[in-house]
Design a protein around this motif. Structure first.
Motif, mmCIF file in Angstrom:
data_model
loop_
_atom_site.group_PDB
_atom_site.id
_atom_site.type_symbol
_atom_site.label_atom_id
_atom_site.label_comp_id
_atom_site.label_asym_id
_atom_site.label_seq_id
_atom_site.Cartn_x
_atom_site.Cartn_y
_atom_site.Cartn_z
ATOM 1 N N ALA A 1 6.523 -39.022 7.937
ATOM 2 C CA ALA A 1 7.286 -37.997 8.648
ATOM 3 C C ALA A 1 6.844 -37.871 10.097
ATOM 4 N N ALA A 2 5.546 -37.997 10.343
ATOM 5 C CA ALA A 2 5.052 -37.872 11.712
ATOM 6 C C ALA A 2 5.641 -38.964 12.598
ATOM 7 N N GLN A 3 5.713 -40.182 12.073
ATOM 8 C CA GLN A 3 6.276 -41.288 12.850
ATOM 9 C C GLN A 3 7.767 -41.101 13.063
ATOM 10 N N ALA A 4 8.466 -40.607 12.048
ATOM 11 C CA ALA A 4 9.903 -40.357 12.180
ATOM 12 C C ALA A 4 10.166 -39.318 13.265
ATOM 13 N N GLY A 5 9.387 -38.259 13.270
ATOM 14 C CA GLY A 5 9.555 -37.233 14.289
ATOM 15 C C GLY A 5 9.271 -37.759 15.673
ATOM 16 N N ALA A 6 8.220 -38.564 15.804
ATOM 17 C CA ALA A 6 7.874 -39.127 17.107
ATOM 18 C C ALA A 6 8.981 -40.049 17.612
ATOM 19 N N ARG A 7 9.568 -40.814 16.710
ATOM 20 C CA ARG A 7 10.651 -41.711 17.122
ATOM 21 C C ARG A 7 11.845 -40.914 17.628
ATOM 22 N N TRP A 8 12.191 -39.853 16.907
ATOM 23 C CA TRP A 8 13.342 -39.060 17.328
ATOM 24 C C TRP A 8 13.092 -38.389 18.668
ATOM 25 N N ARG A 9 11.876 -38.014 18.967
ATOM 26 C CA ARG A 9 11.584 -37.412 20.263
ATOM 27 C C ARG A 9 11.704 -38.434 21.382
ATOM 28 N N THR A 10 11.548 -39.714 21.027
ATOM 29 C CA THR A 10 11.767 -40.792 21.991
ATOM 30 C C THR A 10 13.240 -41.154 22.098
ATOM 31 N N MET A 11 13.958 -41.112 20.968
ATOM 32 C CA MET A 11 15.358 -41.547 20.915
ATOM 33 C C MET A 11 16.348 -40.521 21.465
ATOM 34 N N ARG A 12 16.039 -39.247 21.332
ATOM 35 C CA ARG A 12 17.036 -38.211 21.621
ATOM 36 C C ARG A 12 17.567 -38.303 23.054
ATOM 37 N N GLY A 13 18.885 -38.147 23.156
ATOM 38 C CA GLY A 13 19.528 -38.204 24.455
ATOM 39 C C GLY A 13 19.634 -39.595 25.038
ATOM 40 N N ARG A 14 19.314 -40.605 24.256
ATOM 41 C CA ARG A 14 19.287 -41.971 24.763
ATOM 42 C C ARG A 14 20.179 -42.874 23.904
ATOM 43 N N SER A 15 20.202 -44.152 24.257
ATOM 44 C CA SER A 15 20.968 -45.154 23.505
ATOM 45 C C SER A 15 20.037 -46.270 23.056
ATOM 46 N N ALA A 16 20.357 -46.864 21.914
ATOM 47 C CA ALA A 16 19.581 -47.971 21.368
ATOM 48 C C ALA A 16 20.543 -48.934 20.693
ATOM 49 N N VAL A 17 20.025 -50.065 20.235
ATOM 50 C CA VAL A 17 20.864 -51.076 19.588
ATOM 51 C C VAL A 17 20.408 -51.250 18.142
ATOM 52 N N LEU A 18 21.350 -51.076 17.228
ATOM 53 C CA LEU A 18 21.069 -51.288 15.809
ATOM 54 C C LEU A 18 21.496 -52.698 15.438
ATOM 55 N N HIS A 19 20.538 -53.511 15.029
ATOM 56 C CA HIS A 19 20.799 -54.896 14.612
ATOM 57 C C HIS A 19 20.787 -54.976 13.090
ATOM 58 N N THR A 20 21.816 -55.578 12.515
ATOM 59 C CA THR A 20 21.837 -55.829 11.073
ATOM 60 C C THR A 20 22.084 -57.308 10.828
ATOM 61 N N GLY A 21 21.095 -57.961 10.227
ATOM 62 C CA GLY A 21 21.227 -59.366 9.874
ATOM 63 C C GLY A 21 21.912 -59.525 8.528
ATOM 64 N N HIS A 22 22.748 -60.543 8.421
ATOM 65 C CA HIS A 22 23.463 -60.855 7.176
ATOM 66 C C HIS A 22 23.209 -62.329 6.853
ATOM 67 N N TRP A 23 22.870 -62.599 5.597
ATOM 68 C CA TRP A 23 22.699 -64.003 5.192
ATOM 69 C C TRP A 23 23.364 -64.230 3.840
ATOM 70 N N LEU A 24 24.236 -65.247 3.787
ATOM 71 C CA LEU A 24 24.943 -65.586 2.552
ATOM 72 C C LEU A 24 24.448 -66.913 2.007
ATOM 73 N N ILE A 25 24.300 -66.976 0.697
ATOM 74 C CA ILE A 25 23.975 -68.225 0.001
ATOM 75 C C ILE A 25 25.026 -68.437 -1.081
ATOM 76 N N ASP A 26 25.694 -69.576 -1.025
ATOM 77 C CA ASP A 26 26.726 -69.907 -2.005
ATOM 78 C C ASP A 26 26.049 -70.502 -3.240
ATOM 79 N N ASP A 27 25.912 -69.677 -4.277
ATOM 80 C CA ASP A 27 25.236 -70.095 -5.507
ATOM 81 C C ASP A 27 26.238 -70.416 -6.610
ATOM 82 N N ARG A 28 27.486 -70.694 -6.219
ATOM 83 C CA ARG A 28 28.514 -71.040 -7.202
ATOM 84 C C ARG A 28 28.353 -72.473 -7.675
ATOM 85 N N ASP A 29 28.845 -72.723 -8.874
ATOM 86 C CA ASP A 29 28.876 -74.083 -9.383
ATOM 87 C C ASP A 29 29.879 -74.888 -8.567
ATOM 88 N N PRO A 30 29.559 -76.140 -8.231
ATOM 89 C CA PRO A 30 30.510 -76.961 -7.474
ATOM 90 C C PRO A 30 31.870 -77.056 -8.142
#
Length: 235
Positions: free
Chosen positions: A112-141
């Motif tokens: 919780a302490a780290q979460a609060g500290a992050r929000w005090r840094t983030m508030r009123g500002r902008s950041a970039v949320l990155h989401t990685g996606h990886w697909l593996i085709d495990d179907r039978d040929p």
């Protein structure tokens, strides 16, 4: 019958797929994220945030492919895919999200302490949320499986409200920020504290539907095919 297997325990990701008509199976990976990132850094050098989430998304998908249990082992296994026939033709998707701010990347806060500290840094500002996606085709040929493995990252600018200390403390006290990358949600209690986004909303939630469509297309699968599976109709 082709099914999508989500290599994540995230309720938000599963709900995103369900809202899009895709009844995904779920199996949780047990990847050592620090070890994966350390190994990737030793091999490739310093990672950009968009690459770091892709490394972890790949590791999660690969872990599930390698550890998917048989029905006999399922009851004792650490991963479980309820109702899954192990002979089903699966496409596995792994995802991982991190927030980039001031050149640093942030996953889930440690406490919780780290979460609060992050929000005090983030508030009123902008950041970039990155989401990685990886697909593996495990179907039978024989069922059209390609054996393909591919991924990409969705990156979205998030604008945060200028929260008061009292708002930050109240939000952290709910526990929600501790369970999510960047210590915020856009689809939950944290939505009131996000003033806008530039990019894909679903990517911020944790799984970009437009990017999923593109990656599936590379494997010869369309989103409507998965709609039909969700509706119980065999294509």
């Amino acid at each position: 019958m082709t099914r999508l297997l989500l290599a994540s325990a995230s309720p938000a990701r599963r709900a995103t797929l369900a809202g899009a008509g895709i009844d995904a199976l779920v199996a949780t990976s047990r990847v050592d994220e620090e070890a994966e990132l350390t190994a990737a850094t030793e091999r490739f050098g310093a990672l950009e945030p968009a690459d770091a989430v892709l490394v972890l998304a790949h590791a999660k998908a690969q872990w599930v492919v390698e550890h998917r249990p048989t029905p006999e082992a399922e009851a004792e296994a650490d991963v479980s895919v309820a109702g899954q026939d192990p002979a089903s033709d699966l496409i596995v998707i792994g995802c991982d999200s991190m927030l980039e701010l001031d050149g640093e990347i942030f996953g889930k806060p440690a406490d919780a302490a780290q979460a609060g500290a992050r929000w005090r840094t983030m508030r009123g500002r902008s950041a970039v949320l990155h989401t990685g996606h990886w697909l593996i085709d495990d179907r039978d040929p024989a069922a059209g499986g390609t054996g393909g493995t591919l991924g990409a990252t969705s990156s979205t600018v998030v604008h945060f409200a200028d929260l008061t200390d009292a708002e930050i403390d109240a939000y952290v006290a709910t526990g929600e920020p501790l369970a999510v990358a960047g210590a915020f949600t856009v689809d939950g209690l944290g939505g009131a504290f996000v003033t806008g986004i530039e990019g894909d909303y679903h990517g911020v939630v944790g799984l970009s539907l437009p990017l999923l469509r593109e990656l599936l297309g590379e494997l010869g699968v369309t989103i409507p095919e998965l709609w039909r599976q969700a509706a119980g109709v065999v294509a």
